[in-house]
Design a protein around this motif. Sequence first.
Motif, PDB file in Angstrom:
ATOM      1  N   TYR A  17     -35.832  29.418 -44.365  1.00 58.49           N
ATOM      2  CA  TYR A  17     -35.058  29.492 -43.143  1.00 58.49           C
ATOM      3  C   TYR A  17     -35.410  30.758 -42.396  1.00 58.49           C
ATOM      4  O   TYR A  17     -35.290  31.849 -42.930  1.00 58.49           O
ATOM      5  CB  TYR A  17     -33.564  29.464 -43.466  1.00 58.49           C
ATOM      6  N   ASN A  19     -34.012  32.630 -39.629  1.00 54.44           N
ATOM      7  CA  ASN A  19     -32.812  32.570 -38.822  1.00 54.44           C
ATOM      8  C   ASN A  19     -32.976  33.368 -37.557  1.00 54.44           C
ATOM      9  O   ASN A  19     -32.846  34.584 -37.562  1.00 54.44           O
ATOM     10  CB  ASN A  19     -31.627  33.070 -39.608  1.00 54.44           C
ATOM     11  N   GLY A  20     -33.256  32.657 -36.472  1.00 50.04           N
ATOM     12  CA  GLY A  20     -33.392  33.317 -35.186  1.00 50.04           C
ATOM     13  C   GLY A  20     -34.300  34.520 -35.265  1.00 50.04           C
ATOM     14  O   GLY A  20     -33.975  35.577 -34.790  1.00 50.04           O
ATOM     15  N   GLY A  21     -35.455  34.372 -35.937  1.00 53.68           N
ATOM     16  CA  GLY A  21     -36.413  35.449 -35.996  1.00 53.68           C
ATOM     17  C   GLY A  21     -36.198  36.397 -37.155  1.00 53.68           C
ATOM     18  O   GLY A  21     -37.079  37.136 -37.533  1.00 53.68           O
ATOM     19  N   LYS A  29     -30.877  24.199 -48.714  1.00 59.42           N
ATOM     20  CA  LYS A  29     -29.780  24.558 -47.803  1.00 59.42           C
ATOM     21  C   LYS A  29     -28.500  24.808 -48.588  1.00 59.42           C
ATOM     22  O   LYS A  29     -27.787  25.764 -48.331  1.00 59.42           O
ATOM     23  CB  LYS A  29     -29.564  23.428 -46.782  1.00 59.42           C
ATOM     24  N   ILE A  30     -28.230  23.936 -49.542  1.00 55.79           N
ATOM     25  CA  ILE A  30     -27.021  24.121 -50.350  1.00 55.79           C
ATOM     26  C   ILE A  30     -27.330  23.765 -51.793  1.00 55.79           C
ATOM     27  O   ILE A  30     -28.072  22.819 -52.056  1.00 55.79           O
ATOM     28  CB  ILE A  30     -25.841  23.289 -49.787  1.00 55.79           C
ATOM     29  N   ILE A  47     -24.640  28.361 -49.859  1.00 57.99           N
ATOM     30  CA  ILE A  47     -25.125  27.755 -48.619  1.00 57.99           C
ATOM     31  C   ILE A  47     -26.018  28.770 -47.930  1.00 57.99           C
ATOM     32  O   ILE A  47     -25.578  29.878 -47.615  1.00 57.99           O
ATOM     33  CB  ILE A  47     -23.959  27.342 -47.689  1.00 57.99           C
ATOM     34  N   ASP A  49     -28.522  30.319 -44.957  1.00 53.26           N
ATOM     35  CA  ASP A  49     -28.650  30.356 -43.502  1.00 53.26           C
ATOM     36  C   ASP A  49     -27.303  30.176 -42.800  1.00 53.26           C
ATOM     37  O   ASP A  49     -27.248  29.633 -41.706  1.00 53.26           O
ATOM     38  CB  ASP A  49     -29.650  29.269 -43.051  1.00 53.26           C
ATOM     39  N   GLU A  50     -26.235  30.607 -43.442  1.00 52.10           N
ATOM     40  CA  GLU A  50     -24.921  30.560 -42.801  1.00 52.10           C
ATOM     41  C   GLU A  50     -24.225  31.901 -43.014  1.00 52.10           C
ATOM     42  O   GLU A  50     -24.649  32.709 -43.832  1.00 52.10           O
ATOM     43  CB  GLU A  50     -24.067  29.426 -43.375  1.00 52.10           C
ATOM     44  N   ASP A  51     -23.168  32.132 -42.223  1.00 50.39           N
ATOM     45  CA  ASP A  51     -22.444  33.401 -42.320  1.00 50.39           C
ATOM     46  C   ASP A  51     -20.948  33.175 -42.129  1.00 50.39           C
ATOM     47  O   ASP A  51     -20.463  32.067 -42.351  1.00 50.39           O
ATOM     48  CB  ASP A  51     -23.009  34.393 -41.295  1.00 50.39           C
ATOM     49  N   HIS A  52     -20.237  34.211 -41.702  1.00 47.11           N
ATOM     50  CA  HIS A  52     -18.787  34.116 -41.523  1.00 47.11           C
ATOM     51  C   HIS A  52     -18.389  33.026 -40.534  1.00 47.11           C
ATOM     52  O   HIS A  52     -17.281  32.516 -40.602  1.00 47.11           O
ATOM     53  CB  HIS A  52     -18.229  35.454 -41.014  1.00 47.11           C
ATOM     54  N   THR A  53     -19.270  32.717 -39.574  1.00 47.44           N
ATOM     55  CA  THR A  53     -18.961  31.714 -38.559  1.00 47.44           C
ATOM     56  C   THR A  53     -18.491  30.427 -39.230  1.00 47.44           C
ATOM     57  O   THR A  53     -17.452  29.870 -38.886  1.00 47.44           O
ATOM     58  CB  THR A  53     -20.208  31.442 -37.695  1.00 47.44           C
ATOM     59  N   LEU A  54     -19.259  29.959 -40.194  1.00 40.34           N
ATOM     60  CA  LEU A  54     -18.896  28.726 -40.881  1.00 40.34           C
ATOM     61  C   LEU A  54     -18.109  29.006 -42.154  1.00 40.34           C
ATOM     62  O   LEU A  54     -17.184  28.272 -42.485  1.00 40.34           O
ATOM     63  CB  LEU A  54     -20.163  27.935 -41.219  1.00 40.34           C
ATOM     64  N   TYR A  81     -29.288  36.130 -46.261  1.00 38.43           N
ATOM     65  CA  TYR A  81     -28.547  35.297 -45.330  1.00 38.43           C
ATOM     66  C   TYR A  81     -27.983  34.068 -46.038  1.00 38.43           C
ATOM     67  O   TYR A  81     -28.511  32.964 -45.915  1.00 38.43           O
ATOM     68  CB  TYR A  81     -29.446  34.930 -44.156  1.00 38.43           C
TER      69      TYR A  81
END
Lengths: 125, 281
Positions: A17, A19-21, A29-30, A47, A49-54, A81
Motif C-alpha cells: 500500500y 498511502n498517498g505517496g 489488507k486485513i 487492518i 492502510d487505515e488510521d483513526h478515520t476508520l 500505517y
Amino acid sequence: MVMQEPAVQDENGFDTYVNGGVPSTTGPKIEVVASNESDPGAATFCIRDEDHTLGNALRYIIMKNPAVEFCGYSIPHPSEYMVNLRIQTDGSISAVDALHRGLDDLINLTSHISSTFQDKVQAFK
Amino acid sequence: MNYSNFTQNANKPFVSITGQDQESISFILSNTDLSVANAIRRAMIAEVTTMAIDLVEFENNTSVLTDEFIAHRLGLIPLFSSDVDTMIPFTSRECSCQQYCPSCSVELHLNVKCDQESRSVTSNDLISVHQQIKPITSESDSGILIAKLVKGQEISLRCIAKKGIAKEHAKWSPCAAVAFEYDPHNRLRHTTYWVEDDVKSEWPVSKNGELEEEPAEDEPFDYLAKPNKFYYNVETTGALKPQEAIIAGLKVLQKKLAFIKKNVEGIAEEVGTGGVEERMF
C-alpha cells in the motif's frame, strides 16, 4: 478514489500500500493477528492502510452490537500505517461476524448521512 | 436497547443545514457518535481526490523568484475538480503509462513576458489544455498572484497537474477550513479553560451556543453524558463546492469500508488458527 486497490505486489505476492505517496506497509489488507481455536468470539485483526478515520468509527459501531463485549483499536506504531482492532463477543456470534456486521452498519450509516445531506441541501436552496 | 432498535434509531443521524454560500456550508449532524462525526471531518480534509499542479518544467524564468519558489506557489493554486474521477480516471501511480498521460494528468502552460513598467502574473495567466480542470475563477477577485514582473522579465513554463489526496500534500485538500464544534457550553468538560477571573467573560460562547440550552449554575455534572450534536462549517478552496466535498468525503469512507469488507471474506477460516503471531513462533 485513490489507493483503495493496491497496484503493487511484492515478491511474496503481498499487496503493497502506497498511502498517498507515503511508503506504507506490505501485507494483506486485513488479517487475523491473534485468536484462539477455543474461542472464535475473540480475535484481533490488523487492518493495513487505515488510521483513526476508520478505526474509531468502526470501534464505535462494533461496540453498539449487544453481542459484542469488547471492541478496541490501536495504532501500534505511528510510522507503520496499520490499525489493530480487537473484538470479543459473548460467544453468540464470532468475531468475524461482528466485524462484518460493523462494516455493514457503518456503510449504511454513511450512506444514510449522505442521502439525508443531499436532500437537505436540495431543500435549502 | 436491543440491536434491531439500534439499527433503526442510532443508525439514523439527522442533518440540518444552517447556512450556505458559494465557498462554505454550515450544517448540524446529530444523533450520532463523535467518532463518526470525526471520521467525516477527517475524510473530507485529507482523503478527497482533487487535481493540483505536481510537476513544473521551466523554460525561462528571469523573475526575481527562484524556480522552486514559483513551482511551490503553482502547486497551491486550486483547480476546478468537480467530477474529477470521471474526467481523470487514474492517479499517476495507478496509471499504466510511463510518466504521465491524459488519463492521469492535465497540462497547463504559463507564458508571460512583461512589456509594461511592471505587471502581476496571476492564476488567470495559466492556460489549461483541459476544458474543466483549470485554475479557479471568481467574479470577486482578479486571480491568485503567482509573481510580479518588471519590464523585460519573463516566465515561461509547463505544468503537469495530477490527481491526489491531502494525506500526501495539503495542496490536494478541497477544504480551506473545517470548523467542527460540539458541546458549546462545555457541559461535558472535554476542555479545560485557562481562566484569570471569570470564565464567562474570558471565553465567550460561540454562535452555536445559542442553539443549546445554557446549563444552570448549580447543575450537577453528568459524567455519563456523550456529545450528540456536531456543528460543522466547511469552507472549500474552490476546487470543489462545499457540498461536493462533504459528499465526496462520505463516499471515501464508504469505499474504504467496502474494500475492507471485500477482504474480510477470505479471513473467516483464519480465526481459531492462532493468527499470524502465534503461527510465526
